[in-house]
Scaffold this motif. Structure first.
Motif, PDB file in Angstrom:
ATOM      1  N   THR A 210      -4.918   1.620 -30.168  1.00  0.00           N
ATOM      2  CA  THR A 210      -3.758   1.641 -29.277  1.00  0.00           C
ATOM      3  C   THR A 210      -3.859   0.545 -28.225  1.00  0.00           C
ATOM      4  O   THR A 210      -4.912   0.382 -27.598  1.00  0.00           O
ATOM      5  CB  THR A 210      -3.658   3.005 -28.556  1.00  0.00           C
ATOM      6  N   PRO A 211      -2.785  -0.243 -28.024  1.00  0.00           N
ATOM      7  CA  PRO A 211      -2.808  -1.259 -26.969  1.00  0.00           C
ATOM      8  C   PRO A 211      -3.139  -0.645 -25.615  1.00  0.00           C
ATOM      9  O   PRO A 211      -2.625   0.428 -25.271  1.00  0.00           O
ATOM     10  CB  PRO A 211      -1.377  -1.810 -26.984  1.00  0.00           C
ATOM     11  N   ALA A 212      -4.015  -1.287 -24.871  1.00  0.00           N
ATOM     12  CA  ALA A 212      -4.421  -0.781 -23.554  1.00  0.00           C
ATOM     13  C   ALA A 212      -3.363  -1.118 -22.514  1.00  0.00           C
ATOM     14  O   ALA A 212      -2.941  -2.269 -22.398  1.00  0.00           O
ATOM     15  CB  ALA A 212      -5.761  -1.384 -23.156  1.00  0.00           C
ATOM     16  N   ALA A 213      -2.938  -0.102 -21.757  1.00  0.00           N
ATOM     17  CA  ALA A 213      -1.954  -0.307 -20.693  1.00  0.00           C
ATOM     18  C   ALA A 213      -2.653  -0.836 -19.446  1.00  0.00           C
ATOM     19  O   ALA A 213      -3.584  -0.221 -18.934  1.00  0.00           O
ATOM     20  CB  ALA A 213      -1.241   1.004 -20.381  1.00  0.00           C
ATOM     21  N   ILE A 214      -2.214  -2.003 -18.970  1.00  0.00           N
ATOM     22  CA  ILE A 214      -2.787  -2.641 -17.774  1.00  0.00           C
ATOM     23  C   ILE A 214      -1.864  -2.359 -16.593  1.00  0.00           C
ATOM     24  O   ILE A 214      -0.670  -2.650 -16.650  1.00  0.00           O
ATOM     25  CB  ILE A 214      -2.924  -4.165 -17.972  1.00  0.00           C
ATOM     26  N   ALA A 215      -2.417  -1.795 -15.517  1.00  0.00           N
ATOM     27  CA  ALA A 215      -1.567  -1.370 -14.399  1.00  0.00           C
ATOM     28  C   ALA A 215      -2.308  -1.487 -13.068  1.00  0.00           C
ATOM     29  O   ALA A 215      -3.539  -1.504 -13.029  1.00  0.00           O
ATOM     30  CB  ALA A 215      -1.118   0.077 -14.613  1.00  0.00           C
ATOM     31  N   PRO A 216      -1.556  -1.546 -11.950  1.00  0.00           N
ATOM     32  CA  PRO A 216      -2.180  -1.526 -10.630  1.00  0.00           C
ATOM     33  C   PRO A 216      -2.871  -0.179 -10.411  1.00  0.00           C
ATOM     34  O   PRO A 216      -2.351   0.862 -10.796  1.00  0.00           O
ATOM     35  CB  PRO A 216      -1.003  -1.687  -9.665  1.00  0.00           C
ATOM     36  N   MET A 217      -4.040  -0.213  -9.778  1.00  0.00           N
ATOM     37  CA  MET A 217      -4.789   1.009  -9.522  1.00  0.00           C
ATOM     38  C   MET A 217      -5.020   1.186  -8.026  1.00  0.00           C
ATOM     39  O   MET A 217      -5.331   0.222  -7.329  1.00  0.00           O
ATOM     40  CB  MET A 217      -6.128   0.962 -10.265  1.00  0.00           C
ATOM     41  N   MET A 218      -4.856   2.421  -7.551  1.00  0.00           N
ATOM     42  CA  MET A 218      -4.994   2.673  -6.119  1.00  0.00           C
ATOM     43  C   MET A 218      -5.645   4.028  -5.874  1.00  0.00           C
ATOM     44  O   MET A 218      -5.952   4.770  -6.813  1.00  0.00           O
ATOM     45  CB  MET A 218      -3.620   2.606  -5.441  1.00  0.00           C
ATOM     46  N   ASN A 219      -5.855   4.320  -4.605  1.00  0.00           N
ATOM     47  CA  ASN A 219      -6.476   5.579  -4.207  1.00  0.00           C
ATOM     48  C   ASN A 219      -5.632   6.768  -4.665  1.00  0.00           C
ATOM     49  O   ASN A 219      -4.401   6.695  -4.689  1.00  0.00           O
ATOM     50  CB  ASN A 219      -6.640   5.608  -2.690  1.00  0.00           C
ATOM     51  N   LYS A 220      -6.284   7.841  -5.019  1.00  0.00           N
ATOM     52  CA  LYS A 220      -5.607   9.044  -5.511  1.00  0.00           C
ATOM     53  C   LYS A 220      -4.617   9.593  -4.490  1.00  0.00           C
ATOM     54  O   LYS A 220      -3.617  10.232  -4.847  1.00  0.00           O
ATOM     55  CB  LYS A 220      -6.659  10.110  -5.843  1.00  0.00           C
ATOM     56  N   ASN A 221      -4.862   9.337  -3.211  1.00  0.00           N
ATOM     57  CA  ASN A 221      -4.005   9.873  -2.154  1.00  0.00           C
ATOM     58  C   ASN A 221      -2.771   9.014  -1.859  1.00  0.00           C
ATOM     59  O   ASN A 221      -1.934   9.399  -1.050  1.00  0.00           O
ATOM     60  CB  ASN A 221      -4.808  10.039  -0.857  1.00  0.00           C
ATOM     61  N   SER A 222      -2.653   7.878  -2.516  1.00  0.00           N
ATOM     62  CA  SER A 222      -1.566   6.926  -2.203  1.00  0.00           C
ATOM     63  C   SER A 222      -0.285   7.246  -2.973  1.00  0.00           C
ATOM     64  O   SER A 222       0.268   6.398  -3.672  1.00  0.00           O
ATOM     65  CB  SER A 222      -2.022   5.497  -2.503  1.00  0.00           C
TER      66      SER A 222
END
Length: 257
Positions: A210-222
């Motif tokens: 499956t193609p890997a989805a590339i995305a912005p990552m941030m704190n769980k609380n954001s």
């Protein structure tokens, strides 16, 4: 009681003021600024040219911040401390070719994907390897501990450690290995800069890897920041910004599955 009342009221007012200030700045590390973490050493995603940061993710992050009404500010760091910086709030978000996976999604919050990394088999043009089934038992050049290594094992190949992409290409050219499992977008970029290469690729079907989805990552609380970023990313997809930047830096559209 009369002497204590003013002190109690004063402490209460101070608490309210501090709470208000905290709420005002809780959305981002700095008011009015989107602080973005990245390595800045991986062209064409993010790299330095004449001392200035540029690349697909740099331009995309700038446009995302603008659409969110924020000023972009970049913080570069090594891979080992990149993800840790989210927990320590060194920045608000990471744009660094990070793929969503179950482990990361448990610890962090992802915005909507802006790219998809498709798995391919890189070989010489005259190679007998014509599809993923032909990889079984073949030596392939892969980075230790990477998704590419894991995918190669999944396909029955025998990974041979390679420290970097160029080394992997050299290993195929020299006959030390017969192929490499890697990402389509990066090979297309490399191929563009090596027009005389004898190497080519075949895409591994999505139902196999499956193609890997590339995305912005941030704190769980954001949560609120994530919602605003999703809105900006949706707009960039609609107005063609994502596709335009992808073609500019990769020569192809990597923003769709």
């Amino acid at each position: 009681m009369k002497k204590k009342l003013p002190l109690i009221l004063m402490l209460g007012l101070i608490t309210l003021v501090l709470a208000a200030c905290g709420n005002q700045n809780s959305e981002t590390k700095e008011k009015g600024t989107l602080t973005i973490g990245l390595e800045g050493t991986y062209p064409p995603y993010a790299y330095r040219q004449n001392g200035k940061l540029t690349g697909f993710e740099v331009e995309l992050a700038k446009d995302t911040a603008k659409k969110m009404g924020l000023k972009p500010k970049f913080v570069t760091t090594g891979w080992d401390s990149l993800i840790q910086g989210i927990n320590s709030q060194s920045y608000d978000v990471v744009f660094n070719n990070l793929a969503e996976n179950p482990k990361r999604k448990k610890q962090f919050r992802f915005s909507k994907p802006y790219a998809y990394s498709k798995a391919i088999i890189i070989t010489k043009k005259d190679s007998p390897i014509k599809n993923y089934k032909d990889l079984k038992g073949k030596k392939v050049a892969e980075g230790t501990g990477t998704d590419n290594w894991n995918n190669a094992v999944k396909l029955g190949a025998k990974p041979v450690a390679s420290p970097e992409f160029q080394t992997s290409m050299d290993m195929i050219d020299d006959g030390r290995v017969q192929a490499a499992v890697n990402s389509k977008e990066y090979f297309v970029y490399w191929q563009k800069n090596h027009p005389k290469t004898d190497l080519t690729y075949q895409v591994i079907p999505s139902n196999v890897i499956t193609p890997a989805a590339i995305a912005p990552m941030m704190n769980k609380n954001s949560k609120e920041l994530n919602q605003k970023m999703n809105k900006a990313l949706d707009e960039e997809r609609r107005d063609g910004t994502m596709k335009r930047l992808s073609i500019k830096y990769f020569g192809t559209d990597i923003t769709n599955k």
